[in-house]
Write an enzyme that holds these catalytic residues in place. Sequence first.
Site, PDB file in Angstrom:
ATOM      1  N   MET A  29      -4.286   7.460   0.530  1.00  0.00           N
ATOM      2  CA  MET A  29      -4.892   8.755   0.215  1.00  0.00           C
ATOM      3  C   MET A  29      -4.541   9.152  -1.221  1.00  0.00           C
ATOM      4  O   MET A  29      -4.592  10.323  -1.584  1.00  0.00           O
ATOM      5  CB  MET A  29      -4.429   9.815   1.213  1.00  0.00           C
ATOM      6  CG  MET A  29      -4.892   9.486   2.630  1.00  0.00           C
ATOM      7  SD  MET A  29      -5.042  10.907   3.708  1.00  0.00           S
ATOM      8  CE  MET A  29      -3.361  11.452   3.772  1.00  0.00           C
ATOM      9  N   ALA A  31      -2.224   9.741  -4.739  1.00  0.00           N
ATOM     10  CA  ALA A  31      -0.892  10.266  -5.097  1.00  0.00           C
ATOM     11  C   ALA A  31       0.122   9.133  -4.925  1.00  0.00           C
ATOM     12  O   ALA A  31       1.129   9.259  -4.228  1.00  0.00           O
ATOM     13  CB  ALA A  31      -0.523  11.488  -4.257  1.00  0.00           C
ATOM     14  N   HIS A  33       2.807   6.087  -5.085  1.00  0.00           N
ATOM     15  CA  HIS A  33       4.204   5.905  -5.478  1.00  0.00           C
ATOM     16  C   HIS A  33       4.557   4.441  -5.242  1.00  0.00           C
ATOM     17  O   HIS A  33       3.702   3.648  -4.797  1.00  0.00           O
ATOM     18  CB  HIS A  33       5.115   6.847  -4.677  1.00  0.00           C
ATOM     19  CG  HIS A  33       4.865   6.799  -3.205  1.00  0.00           C
ATOM     20  ND1 HIS A  33       5.167   5.697  -2.438  1.00  0.00           N
ATOM     21  CD2 HIS A  33       4.304   7.706  -2.361  1.00  0.00           C
ATOM     22  CE1 HIS A  33       4.833   5.928  -1.194  1.00  0.00           C
ATOM     23  NE2 HIS A  33       4.288   7.131  -1.108  1.00  0.00           N
ATOM     24  N   GLU A  34       5.805   4.127  -5.495  1.00  0.00           N
ATOM     25  CA  GLU A  34       6.255   2.739  -5.413  1.00  0.00           C
ATOM     26  C   GLU A  34       5.974   2.130  -4.023  1.00  0.00           C
ATOM     27  O   GLU A  34       5.709   0.923  -3.914  1.00  0.00           O
ATOM     28  CB  GLU A  34       7.753   2.694  -5.760  1.00  0.00           C
ATOM     29  CG  GLU A  34       8.364   1.325  -5.866  1.00  0.00           C
ATOM     30  CD  GLU A  34       7.576   0.330  -6.724  1.00  0.00           C
ATOM     31  OE1 GLU A  34       7.009   0.727  -7.770  1.00  0.00           O
ATOM     32  OE2 GLU A  34       7.528  -0.855  -6.330  1.00  0.00           O
ATOM     33  N   GLY A  35       6.017   2.943  -2.973  1.00  0.00           N
ATOM     34  CA  GLY A  35       5.727   2.426  -1.625  1.00  0.00           C
ATOM     35  C   GLY A  35       4.322   1.831  -1.561  1.00  0.00           C
ATOM     36  O   GLY A  35       4.119   0.717  -1.059  1.00  0.00           O
ATOM     37  N   HIS A  36       3.340   2.579  -2.079  1.00  0.00           N
ATOM     38  CA  HIS A  36       1.960   2.060  -2.088  1.00  0.00           C
ATOM     39  C   HIS A  36       1.852   0.807  -2.957  1.00  0.00           C
ATOM     40  O   HIS A  36       1.173  -0.151  -2.611  1.00  0.00           O
ATOM     41  CB  HIS A  36       0.994   3.099  -2.686  1.00  0.00           C
ATOM     42  CG  HIS A  36       0.892   4.365  -1.914  1.00  0.00           C
ATOM     43  ND1 HIS A  36       1.375   5.567  -2.386  1.00  0.00           N
ATOM     44  CD2 HIS A  36       0.339   4.633  -0.710  1.00  0.00           C
ATOM     45  CE1 HIS A  36       1.124   6.508  -1.508  1.00  0.00           C
ATOM     46  NE2 HIS A  36       0.501   5.981  -0.485  1.00  0.00           N
ATOM     47  N   GLY A 146       2.006   0.765   5.560  1.00  0.00           N
ATOM     48  CA  GLY A 146       3.444   0.918   5.448  1.00  0.00           C
ATOM     49  C   GLY A 146       4.076   1.191   6.813  1.00  0.00           C
ATOM     50  O   GLY A 146       3.518   1.902   7.649  1.00  0.00           O
ATOM     51  N   SER A 184       7.211   9.071  -0.205  1.00  0.00           N
ATOM     52  CA  SER A 184       6.034   9.699   0.409  1.00  0.00           C
ATOM     53  C   SER A 184       5.359  10.558  -0.645  1.00  0.00           C
ATOM     54  O   SER A 184       6.047  11.149  -1.498  1.00  0.00           O
ATOM     55  CB  SER A 184       6.486  10.595   1.575  1.00  0.00           C
ATOM     56  OG  SER A 184       5.473  11.512   1.904  1.00  0.00           O
TER      57      SER A 184
HETATM   58  O1  PAF Z   1      -1.359   6.432   5.630  1.00  0.00           O
HETATM   59  C1  PAF Z   1      -2.274   6.975   4.984  1.00  0.00           C
HETATM   60  O2  PAF Z   1      -2.189   7.193   3.788  1.00  0.00           O
HETATM   61  C2  PAF Z   1      -3.542   7.384   5.710  1.00  0.00           C
HETATM   62  O3  PAF Z   1      -3.277   7.823   6.991  1.00  0.00           O
HETATM   63  C3  PAF Z   1      -4.625   6.277   5.731  1.00  0.00           C
HETATM   64  C4  PAF Z   1      -4.164   5.064   6.520  1.00  0.00           C
HETATM   65  C5  PAF Z   1      -4.964   5.870   4.310  1.00  0.00           C
HETATM   66  C6  PAF Z   1      -5.898   6.796   6.401  1.00  0.00           C
HETATM   67  O4  PAF Z   1      -6.417   7.887   5.716  1.00  0.00           O
END
Ligand code: PAF
Length: 277
Positions: A29, A31, A33-36, A146, A184
């Site tokens: 979604m 925003a 951060h290092e986790g993504h 994650g 987060s």
């Molecule tokens: O974990 C998230 O960021 C959201 O729930 C996801 C999986 C992108 C679905 O909108």
Amino acid sequence: MILRTVVELRTQVAAWKAEGHSVGVVPTMGALHEGHLSLARVAKRDCGRVITTIFVNPKQFNNPDDLLKYPRTEENDAILLATAGVDTVFAPRVEEVYPAGFVTTVSVGGVSAPLEGALRPGHFDGVATVVTKLLGMSQADRAYFGQKDWQQLQMVRQLVRDLNLNVEIIGCETVRDPDGLAMSSRNQRLTAEGRRKAPALYAAMLSAARQFRNGKPLDEVLAQAKAAVLGEGFDSVEYIEIVDADMLGPIIDSTRSLRMLAAAWVDDVRLIDNIVV
Ligand code: PAF
């Protein structure tokens, strides 16, 4: 490159597949951060081409204020993703995902009922609906989520099994700040004071897991963890539970994998976390 429409995305993916590449998708979604970014890097290691989706899904916000306050940093996100080796960003508008006349909801039973499911009515239906759509739109071979959102990950696995979706789900380790706070997007909303208190949740969970493994009764361990978190200045604890890691229900067999999951409020921000027990 940022793609906005499903047609553009499908055209790109078809071209990659025609060239013989496997395709990974990292739904987010934004925003970031290092986790993504760590998810994107794992995807890049496994797959020939990687898409990251950025879509703040209105259907999964049971609280309209939370949707309004959700951080949106698309330009910066795109820069970070390029450095992580992501090939394409798919950031559709709300009307592209939910055009006029859209009436379908995907609802997963069982694993989505307790904990987050009970406390955030409609949240998991929104997640299941958008994840089904993003998987269908991207036609990816693998999708990366994650472990930070453990219940969500289990729900997505169930969804993919139940609907025979042709995609492999990969759950990646939670990335933590050096003091233990799970990364987060919502952490951005913490004040300095809130940020200082926030790691107490993970610390209390680690201590509770240790005590439980050492044989202390479940009720006592959980009550102590809640008291510790509140004692460190959290406003409230929604739950700290030890459950069956796959089913998310009560422990029926302690030889199965167990997981501790928690949700608590500090500084007007809702934090969730989970650990292996
Ligand atoms: O974990 C998230 O960021 C959201 O729930 C996801 C999986 C992108 C679905 O909108």
